[in-house]
Design a protein around this motif. Structure first.
Motif, PDB file in Angstrom:
ATOM      1  N   GLU A  52       2.051  -2.168   3.266  1.00 34.23           N
ATOM      2  CA  GLU A  52       3.284  -1.905   2.989  1.00 34.23           C
ATOM      3  C   GLU A  52       3.303  -0.934   1.696  1.00 34.23           C
ATOM      4  OE1 GLU A  52       7.420  -3.481   1.477  1.00 34.23           O
ATOM      5  OE2 GLU A  52       5.999  -4.868   2.503  1.00 34.23           O
ATOM      6  N   LEU A  53       2.313  -0.888   0.546  1.00 30.72           N
ATOM      7  CA  LEU A  53       2.470  -0.289  -0.647  1.00 30.72           C
ATOM      8  C   LEU A  53       1.852   1.117  -0.098  1.00 30.72           C
ATOM      9  CD1 LEU A  53       2.300   0.264  -3.548  1.00 30.72           C
ATOM     10  CD2 LEU A  53       0.024  -1.000  -3.568  1.00 30.72           C
ATOM     11  N   VAL A  54       0.881   1.037   0.957  1.00 36.55           N
ATOM     12  CA  VAL A  54       0.226   2.414   1.070  1.00 36.55           C
ATOM     13  C   VAL A  54       1.229   3.180   2.001  1.00 36.55           C
ATOM     14  CG1 VAL A  54      -1.302   3.526   2.989  1.00 36.55           C
ATOM     15  CG2 VAL A  54      -2.243   1.551   1.536  1.00 36.55           C
ATOM     16  N   ASP A 103       2.961   6.757   0.323  1.00 42.38           N
ATOM     17  CA  ASP A 103       3.215   8.153   1.159  1.00 42.38           C
ATOM     18  C   ASP A 103       4.273   8.433   1.438  1.00 42.38           C
ATOM     19  OD1 ASP A 103       1.934   9.908   2.954  1.00 42.38           O
ATOM     20  OD2 ASP A 103       2.678   8.643   4.746  1.00 42.38           O
ATOM     21  N   SER A 104       5.368   7.680   1.445  1.00 41.83           N
ATOM     22  CA  SER A 104       6.673   8.129   1.604  1.00 41.83           C
ATOM     23  C   SER A 104       7.042   8.648  -0.048  1.00 41.83           C
ATOM     24  CB  SER A 104       7.548   6.776   1.688  1.00 41.83           C
ATOM     25  OG  SER A 104       9.123   7.194   1.634  1.00 41.83           O
ATOM     26  N   THR A 118       8.573  13.180  -2.979  1.00 39.51           N
ATOM     27  CA  THR A 118       8.492  14.190  -4.216  1.00 39.51           C
ATOM     28  C   THR A 118       8.223  15.679  -3.889  1.00 39.51           C
ATOM     29  OG1 THR A 118       7.258  12.163  -5.239  1.00 39.51           O
ATOM     30  CG2 THR A 118       6.986  14.377  -6.080  1.00 39.51           C
ATOM     31  N   LYS A 119       7.633  15.933  -2.999  1.00 39.85           N
ATOM     32  CA  LYS A 119       7.307  17.228  -2.270  1.00 39.85           C
ATOM     33  C   LYS A 119       8.845  17.740  -1.830  1.00 39.85           C
ATOM     34  CE  LYS A 119       2.646  16.806  -0.563  1.00 39.85           C
ATOM     35  NZ  LYS A 119       1.603  16.465   0.659  1.00 39.85           N
ATOM     36  N   GLU A 177      -5.503   6.337   5.731  1.00 34.43           N
ATOM     37  CA  GLU A 177      -4.644   5.236   6.257  1.00 34.43           C
ATOM     38  C   GLU A 177      -3.922   5.846   7.346  1.00 34.43           C
ATOM     39  OE1 GLU A 177      -4.275   1.907   5.792  1.00 34.43           O
ATOM     40  OE2 GLU A 177      -5.929   2.019   4.339  1.00 34.43           O
ATOM     41  N   GLN A 178      -3.344   7.279   7.088  1.00 36.36           N
ATOM     42  CA  GLN A 178      -2.796   8.037   8.217  1.00 36.36           C
ATOM     43  C   GLN A 178      -3.615   8.189   9.341  1.00 36.36           C
ATOM     44  OE1 GLN A 178      -1.715  11.887   6.959  1.00 36.36           O
ATOM     45  NE2 GLN A 178      -0.355  12.183   9.013  1.00 36.36           N
TER      46      GLN A 178
END
Length: 192
Positions: free
Chosen positions: A42-44, A48-49, A54-55, A160-161
């Motif tokens: 969940e942290l990963v 990522d989110s 941010t982008k 992870e992706q």
């Protein structure tokens, strides 16, 4: 003296209780490990989110109004600024509240025609004979692509992706996590 219970039965009772307690302890350890793995996943996803948001925020730029009117008197909810754990601001204060800009560090944006981080990590792992940690992958990519400003977090998220897409496999050895190319050519084991 016949009123005293024999010592072997007391020892056996204690041994049984210890065995039961040990079994319960191991069960709890398994439960906590499972929950920890779920929380790490969940942290990963959250990290990522955050990077995606941010982008998006960078692309949109600083907007003077945080809310806009939509329809009859409805307002769009304000989106708070992303938090950067290593920013030079006071703990608990975002850069927006202190009025200071946080310096951009780390991963450079991908230029047109450049491979994505997922492509870079997959290509690197394809050339390896054994699993590698995210730090090892990041170190190698940093050497081969110094212009990209490699960050371990970005590499870990890309790995992870790759796992989520079935391109890569994750394995754990103790507290360490290692990644390798998915072995899709191996047949699935049969349960016979």
């Amino acid at each position: 003296m016949s009123g005293n219970p024999p010592a072997p039965s007391v020892t056996a009772d204690y041994a049984q209780r210890v065995a039961e307690d040990l079994s319960v302890n191991r069960g709890e350890q398994d439960r906590v490990r499972t929950e920890l793995a779920r929380l790490q996943d969940e942290l990963v996803r959250l990290v990522d989110s955050e990077q995606v948001l941010t982008k998006m925020q960078d692309v949109l730029g600083d907007t003077p109004k945080q809310t806009t009117k939509q329809g009859k008197g409805r307002k769009k909810a304000a989106v708070p600024a992303a938090r950067h754990p290593k920013s030079p601001t006071t703990p608990g204060k975002s850069a927006a509240r202190t009025g200071r800009k946080t310096p951009k560090k780390g991963a450079s944006p991908k230029k047109p025609g450049e491979p994505t981080w997922l492509e870079l990590t997959t290509t690197y792992l394809r050339e390896q004979s054994e699993p590698r940690s995210a730090a090892e992958v990041a170190a190698s990519l940093s050497e081969s692509h110094p212009e990209r400003g490699v960050q371990v977090t970005v590499v870990r998220n890309s790995l992870e992706q790759g796992v989520a897409q079935g391109l890569l496999e994750r394995s754990k050895q103790g507290r360490s996590v290692f990644y390798s190319l998915a072995s899709s050519s191996e047949p699935a084991p049969s349960n016979s």
